[in-house]
Design a protein around this motif. Structure first.
Motif, PDB file in Angstrom:
ATOM      1  N   GLU A  48      24.111  52.881  30.394  1.00 29.86           N
ATOM      2  CA  GLU A  48      23.721  51.478  30.360  1.00 29.86           C
ATOM      3  C   GLU A  48      22.531  51.259  29.435  1.00 29.86           C
ATOM      4  O   GLU A  48      22.480  50.267  28.691  1.00 29.86           O
ATOM      5  N   ARG A  49      21.601  52.169  29.445  1.00 27.67           N
ATOM      6  CA  ARG A  49      20.439  52.040  28.564  1.00 27.67           C
ATOM      7  C   ARG A  49      20.870  52.054  27.102  1.00 27.67           C
ATOM      8  O   ARG A  49      20.344  51.293  26.280  1.00 27.67           O
ATOM      9  N   GLY A  50      21.838  52.896  26.783  1.00 25.10           N
ATOM     10  CA  GLY A  50      22.346  52.937  25.415  1.00 25.10           C
ATOM     11  C   GLY A  50      23.033  51.633  25.018  1.00 25.10           C
ATOM     12  O   GLY A  50      22.893  51.167  23.881  1.00 25.10           O
ATOM     13  N   ARG A  51      23.770  51.051  25.948  1.00 27.29           N
ATOM     14  CA  ARG A  51      24.428  49.776  25.669  1.00 27.29           C
ATOM     15  C   ARG A  51      23.398  48.669  25.442  1.00 27.29           C
ATOM     16  O   ARG A  51      23.560  47.825  24.556  1.00 27.29           O
ATOM     17  N   ILE A  52      22.338  48.688  26.230  1.00 27.38           N
ATOM     18  CA  ILE A  52      21.287  47.676  26.085  1.00 27.38           C
ATOM     19  C   ILE A  52      20.579  47.832  24.745  1.00 27.38           C
ATOM     20  O   ILE A  52      20.321  46.843  24.045  1.00 27.38           O
ATOM     21  N   PHE A  53      20.284  49.052  24.368  1.00 27.05           N
ATOM     22  CA  PHE A  53      19.683  49.310  23.059  1.00 27.05           C
ATOM     23  C   PHE A  53      20.573  48.755  21.950  1.00 27.05           C
ATOM     24  O   PHE A  53      20.079  48.102  21.011  1.00 27.05           O
ATOM     25  N   SER A  54      21.864  48.979  22.060  1.00 28.57           N
ATOM     26  CA  SER A  54      22.804  48.495  21.044  1.00 28.57           C
ATOM     27  C   SER A  54      22.848  46.975  21.008  1.00 28.57           C
ATOM     28  O   SER A  54      22.955  46.371  19.922  1.00 28.57           O
ATOM     29  N   ILE A  55      22.773  46.332  22.160  1.00 25.39           N
ATOM     30  CA  ILE A  55      22.755  44.871  22.212  1.00 25.39           C
ATOM     31  C   ILE A  55      21.537  44.329  21.485  1.00 25.39           C
ATOM     32  O   ILE A  55      21.633  43.376  20.709  1.00 25.39           O
ATOM     33  N   VAL A  56      20.398  44.947  21.731  1.00 21.66           N
ATOM     34  CA  VAL A  56      19.172  44.487  21.078  1.00 21.66           C
ATOM     35  C   VAL A  56      19.282  44.632  19.562  1.00 21.66           C
ATOM     36  O   VAL A  56      18.989  43.690  18.807  1.00 21.66           O
ATOM     37  N   LEU A  57      19.721  45.793  19.089  1.00 21.81           N
ATOM     38  CA  LEU A  57      19.796  46.000  17.645  1.00 21.81           C
ATOM     39  C   LEU A  57      20.854  45.112  16.991  1.00 21.81           C
ATOM     40  O   LEU A  57      20.703  44.743  15.819  1.00 21.81           O
ATOM     41  N   ALA A  58      21.875  44.754  17.730  1.00 22.35           N
ATOM     42  CA  ALA A  58      22.919  43.885  17.173  1.00 22.35           C
ATOM     43  C   ALA A  58      22.485  42.428  17.116  1.00 22.35           C
ATOM     44  O   ALA A  58      23.162  41.609  16.488  1.00 22.35           O
ATOM     45  N   ASN A  59      21.372  42.106  17.756  1.00 24.95           N
ATOM     46  CA  ASN A  59      20.942  40.709  17.846  1.00 24.95           C
ATOM     47  C   ASN A  59      19.505  40.493  17.382  1.00 24.95           C
ATOM     48  O   ASN A  59      18.834  39.569  17.843  1.00 24.95           O
ATOM     49  N   THR A  60      19.054  41.297  16.440  1.00 27.85           N
ATOM     50  CA  THR A  60      17.668  41.136  16.007  1.00 27.85           C
ATOM     51  C   THR A  60      17.426  39.778  15.341  1.00 27.85           C
ATOM     52  O   THR A  60      16.302  39.285  15.321  1.00 27.85           O
ATOM     53  N   ASP A  61      18.498  39.168  14.817  1.00 26.29           N
ATOM     54  CA  ASP A  61      18.322  37.838  14.227  1.00 26.29           C
ATOM     55  C   ASP A  61      18.087  36.772  15.285  1.00 26.29           C
ATOM     56  O   ASP A  61      17.617  35.672  14.969  1.00 26.29           O
ATOM     57  N   ARG A  62      18.372  37.093  16.548  1.00 28.29           N
ATOM     58  CA  ARG A  62      18.128  36.173  17.652  1.00 28.29           C
ATOM     59  C   ARG A  62      16.812  36.505  18.362  1.00 28.29           C
ATOM     60  O   ARG A  62      16.338  35.744  19.200  1.00 28.29           O
TER      61      ARG A  62
END
Length: 236
Positions: free
Chosen positions: A94-108
């Protein structure tokens, strides 16, 4: 099932137009500001944290990610508060998925409060024992928020007594044109100095004359008055 709509509805019920106006000015959402185009509805940070505390267990990662892409600033900050809670309590997957969500949305993650509420608590901690080269990419990005995320993520390393990446990225960002990056670099150097003054001063010794003034002021904020004057006058 709890959805993004539930969180948005609760945040809307807490909205305060006067606070929204003040937040818009403070976070420079006005024309020409770094937050131009964003929308505030006027929900205080403590209220957002309380909303996050109520919903973080039941709001799925997919719904939280949807909240992060919303057009309202408070929705995105609340989403990040939720993600930080989930990250802290989650397993490795889950931590890895959250990290990926953050990096995929840095424009937000497009203001300093959004960066500072997430990068030191998700990006940095995830990379503690992993390949950190992603930070080089962020530090070299054209998006100011990516660059601030990179240096702010090193706060997690600093807390662990590891200053290498703060110095590495600090060198890279030494002449960054944006004051929000300059301030963040200075802040992280100050945090190094809070733990190892000699290490910070060794870094500053060959760089303080060329770094932006605001970066230097942040870096030496906790120094003794006389020592600050020496750095600011260039006679160290």
């Amino acid at each position: 099932m709890v959805t993004t709509a539930d969180v948005r509805h609760e945040l809307a019920s807490l909205a305060d137009p006067r606070r929204a106006e003040a937040s818009s000015r403070f976070l420079q959402m006005t024309p020409g500001g770094y937050g131009e185009g964003d929308t505030a509805i006027g929900v205080s940070v403590p209220e957002q944290r309380r909303v996050a505390a109520r919903y973080w267990r039941d709001l799925s990662l997919a719904e939280t990610a949807k909240l992060l892409t919303g057009g309202v600033h408070e929705e995105r900050l609340t989403a990040l508060f939720i993600l930080v809670r989930k990250f802290t309590k989650g397993d490795e997957e889950e931590r890895g998925r959250i990290f990926s969500i953050v990096l995929a949305n840095t424009d937000r993650i497009n203001n300093w409060d959004l960066v500072d509420s997430s990068a030191p608590y998700i990006v940095g901690p995830w990379l503690i024992d992993k390949d950190r080269s992603v930070l080089d990419g962020l530090a070299g990005a054209s998006l100011v928020w990516d660059r601030r995320i990179a240096i702010m993520a090193t706060f997690a390393f600093i807390k662990a007594g590891d200053f290498h990446w703060t110095f590495r990225l600090g060198e890279w960002l030494l002449r960054d044109p944006h004051d929000l990056v300059q301030k963040a670099v200075g802040w992280m150097l100050r945090e190094v100095g809070n733990r190892d003054r000699a290490a910070e001063e060794e870094f500053l010794a060959r760089r303080y004359r060329v770094m932006p003034r605001v970066m230097l002021r942040y870096a030496i904020e906790k120094f003794e008055p006389q020592r600050r004057r020496e750095y600011l006058s260039g006679v160290v």
